[in-house]
Design a protein around this motif. Structure first.
Motif, mmCIF file in Angstrom:
data_model
loop_
_atom_site.group_PDB
_atom_site.id
_atom_site.type_symbol
_atom_site.label_atom_id
_atom_site.label_comp_id
_atom_site.label_asym_id
_atom_site.label_seq_id
_atom_site.Cartn_x
_atom_site.Cartn_y
_atom_site.Cartn_z
ATOM 1 N N MET A 90 66.609 -12.888 -18.975
ATOM 2 C CA MET A 90 66.725 -12.481 -17.565
ATOM 3 C C MET A 90 65.549 -13.074 -16.795
ATOM 4 N N LEU A 91 65.858 -13.817 -15.738
ATOM 5 C CA LEU A 91 64.849 -14.503 -14.941
ATOM 6 C C LEU A 91 64.815 -13.901 -13.552
ATOM 7 N N VAL A 92 63.615 -13.561 -13.091
ATOM 8 C CA VAL A 92 63.436 -12.916 -11.797
ATOM 9 C C VAL A 92 62.610 -13.851 -10.910
ATOM 10 N N ALA A 93 63.252 -14.439 -9.896
ATOM 11 C CA ALA A 93 62.584 -15.400 -9.013
ATOM 12 C C ALA A 93 61.734 -16.379 -9.816
ATOM 13 N N PRO A 94 62.333 -17.075 -10.782
ATOM 14 C CA PRO A 94 61.536 -17.860 -11.724
ATOM 15 C C PRO A 94 61.114 -19.211 -11.182
ATOM 16 N N GLY A 95 60.038 -19.726 -11.752
ATOM 17 C CA GLY A 95 59.721 -21.123 -11.578
ATOM 18 C C GLY A 95 60.606 -21.948 -12.501
ATOM 19 N N GLY A 96 60.661 -23.252 -12.249
ATOM 20 C CA GLY A 96 61.363 -24.143 -13.150
ATOM 21 C C GLY A 96 62.770 -24.526 -12.746
ATOM 22 N N LEU A 97 63.237 -24.060 -11.563
ATOM 23 C CA LEU A 97 64.592 -24.408 -11.137
ATOM 24 C C LEU A 97 64.602 -25.330 -9.916
ATOM 25 N N GLY A 98 63.442 -25.777 -9.498
ATOM 26 C CA GLY A 98 63.335 -26.676 -8.354
ATOM 27 C C GLY A 98 61.875 -26.956 -8.078
ATOM 28 N N VAL B 85 70.070 -14.237 -13.653
ATOM 29 C CA VAL B 85 69.044 -14.662 -12.704
ATOM 30 C C VAL B 85 69.087 -13.742 -11.497
ATOM 31 N N VAL B 86 67.938 -13.160 -11.148
ATOM 32 C CA VAL B 86 67.826 -12.245 -10.013
ATOM 33 C C VAL B 86 66.832 -12.832 -9.029
ATOM 34 N N TRP B 87 67.196 -12.826 -7.741
ATOM 35 C CA TRP B 87 66.309 -13.376 -6.712
ATOM 36 C C TRP B 87 66.360 -12.487 -5.476
ATOM 37 N N GLY B 88 65.331 -12.573 -4.658
ATOM 38 C CA GLY B 88 65.336 -11.952 -3.346
ATOM 39 C C GLY B 88 65.662 -12.996 -2.298
ATOM 40 N N VAL C 181 74.306 -14.483 -11.706
ATOM 41 C CA VAL C 181 73.316 -14.667 -10.642
ATOM 42 C C VAL C 181 73.473 -13.551 -9.623
ATOM 43 N N GLU C 182 72.357 -12.907 -9.291
ATOM 44 C CA GLU C 182 72.356 -11.809 -8.322
ATOM 45 C C GLU C 182 71.229 -12.051 -7.321
ATOM 46 N N VAL C 183 71.587 -12.240 -6.047
ATOM 47 C CA VAL C 183 70.597 -12.402 -4.977
ATOM 48 C C VAL C 183 70.588 -11.114 -4.167
ATOM 49 N N LEU C 184 69.425 -10.457 -4.122
ATOM 50 C CA LEU C 184 69.306 -9.173 -3.433
ATOM 51 C C LEU C 184 68.986 -9.409 -1.962
ATOM 52 N N PRO C 185 69.855 -9.018 -1.047
ATOM 53 C CA PRO C 185 69.647 -9.279 0.379
ATOM 54 C C PRO C 185 68.354 -8.662 0.888
ATOM 55 N N GLY C 186 67.566 -9.494 1.585
ATOM 56 C CA GLY C 186 66.359 -9.004 2.232
ATOM 57 C C GLY C 186 65.160 -8.831 1.339
ATOM 58 N N ALA C 187 65.313 -8.950 0.030
ATOM 59 C CA ALA C 187 64.188 -8.755 -0.876
ATOM 60 C C ALA C 187 63.300 -9.992 -0.894
ATOM 61 N N GLY C 188 62.013 -9.780 -1.201
ATOM 62 C CA GLY C 188 61.063 -10.875 -1.281
ATOM 63 C C GLY C 188 60.897 -11.388 -2.701
#
Length: 321
Positions: free
Chosen positions: A123-131, A230-233, A256-263
């Motif tokens: 499980m990756l949370v706003a990870p480095g290594g994808l761009g 993968v989880v991102w804000g 992939v889960e992008v949480l609206p408004g999260a940082g």
């Protein structure tokens, strides 16, 4: 679920002559929580308690961070992955679901790559290594003079005013400053010259003045043999959330889960949702089972080649091989 904050006792173990700090809580399948650059295990404080109701949670302070030693050492992703393998071995743990935030996401990916036989899920949370894109603040750490400038900026009076100002701005909840409370904690840690030196070594191993130089994209196809989430804000100001879009291309089976408004710290802003996601991910996906023959076949075949796209009057269509 009401937010629960748990402060388990910090334990220590000596590995290769260096003290490693970690917390351990709960019972059940093991989660290894890896924090980001300049942080420590306390970044997971809002979720450790709820997760410990269902899992054994291991949250270390990576070498050079928190209460762990800060020697002149190997601060590469591979070095950190080896360190996590050794810590788990000492603790008598064979397999884990590894969860990594930001730089810890890079360590998590490296751990899964080096030790697939010990990784059940990723499980990756706003990870480095994808761009390549990353905040200029992190790129600045690689520049000459950072160590000396930060020594001045972390002098007692300056540090207290600076950290207090960051936390006051964070309380406004404005999008551009929402993560400054965590940044303030990182900034305060730079008062220790050993921590500054360690962080500089860490960043130089993965970032230069143009951005991130280490990528997992070329090896993402290996996640065919391992569940990945993968989880991102959506409002991440450190590593842009558009990097999450790359996952669909390089690891199409990933969740992939992008949480609206999260940082940049979605596990702190939305701990209940984060715990829910992690529990669902662990319960819905079978643990990866390492098979040498399958791993060999994946490596030999490499990444799948996308089918060419042919333009037609009705739009692009996939051309079968």
């Amino acid at each position: 679920m009401a937010e629960q904050t748990m402060r388990p006792t910090v334990e220590h173990v000596i590995i290769h002559g260096h003290r490693r700090a970690y917390v351990r809580a709960g019972q059940g399948p093991v989660l290894l929580l890896l924090h980001g650059l300049g942080c420590d295990h306390t970044t997971w404080a809002p979720v450790i308690g709820p997760l410990a109701e269902h899992f054994t949670v291991i949250a270390p302070d990576l070498l050079g961070h928190g209460d762990s030693d800060k020697p002149r050492a190997d601060y590469s992703l591979g070095g950190y992955a080896n360190g996590m393998r050794d810590l788990l071995t000492v603790l008598g743990i064979d397999k884990v679901t590894v969860v990594g935030h930001s730089f810890g996401g890079g360590v998590a990916m490296q751990f899964a790559y080096q030790f697939p036989e010990r990784t059940e899920r990723l499980m990756l949370v706003a990870p480095g290594g994808l761009g390549p894109e990353v905040t200029p603040v992190i790129r600045a750490i690689t520049m000459p003079g950072f160590h000396q400038a930060m020594a001045l900026l972390t002098m007692p009076g300056v540090r207290h005013v600076g950290a207090g100002g960051m936390r006051a701005l964070a309380r406004t909840r404005l999008p551009l400053v929402r993560d400054l409370d965590e940044v303030a904690t990182i900034y305060e840690s730079f008062a220790d010259p050993r921590a500054r030196a360690a962080i500089r070594h860490v960043v130089r191993a993965v970032v230069d003045w143009r951005g991130q130089v280490v990528t997992m994209v070329d090896r993402a196809y290996l996640t065919q043999a391992m569940p990945m989430c993968v989880v991102w804000g959506s409002a991440d100001q450190v590593i842009p959330a558009r990097h999450a879009e790359h996952v669909a291309t390089v690891a199409p089976d990933a969740w992939v889960e992008v949480l609206p408004g999260a940082g940049h710290f979605p596990h702190k802003e939305h701990p209940e949702r984060f715990v829910e996601l992690l529990r669902e991910f662990a319960h819905r996906t079978p643990a990866a089972t390492y098979h040498r023959g399958r791993w060999r076949a994946l490596l030999k075949n490499g990444a799948p080649v996308p089918a060419p796209v042919e333009a037609t009057a009705s739009g692009p269509t996939q051309v079968s091989a």
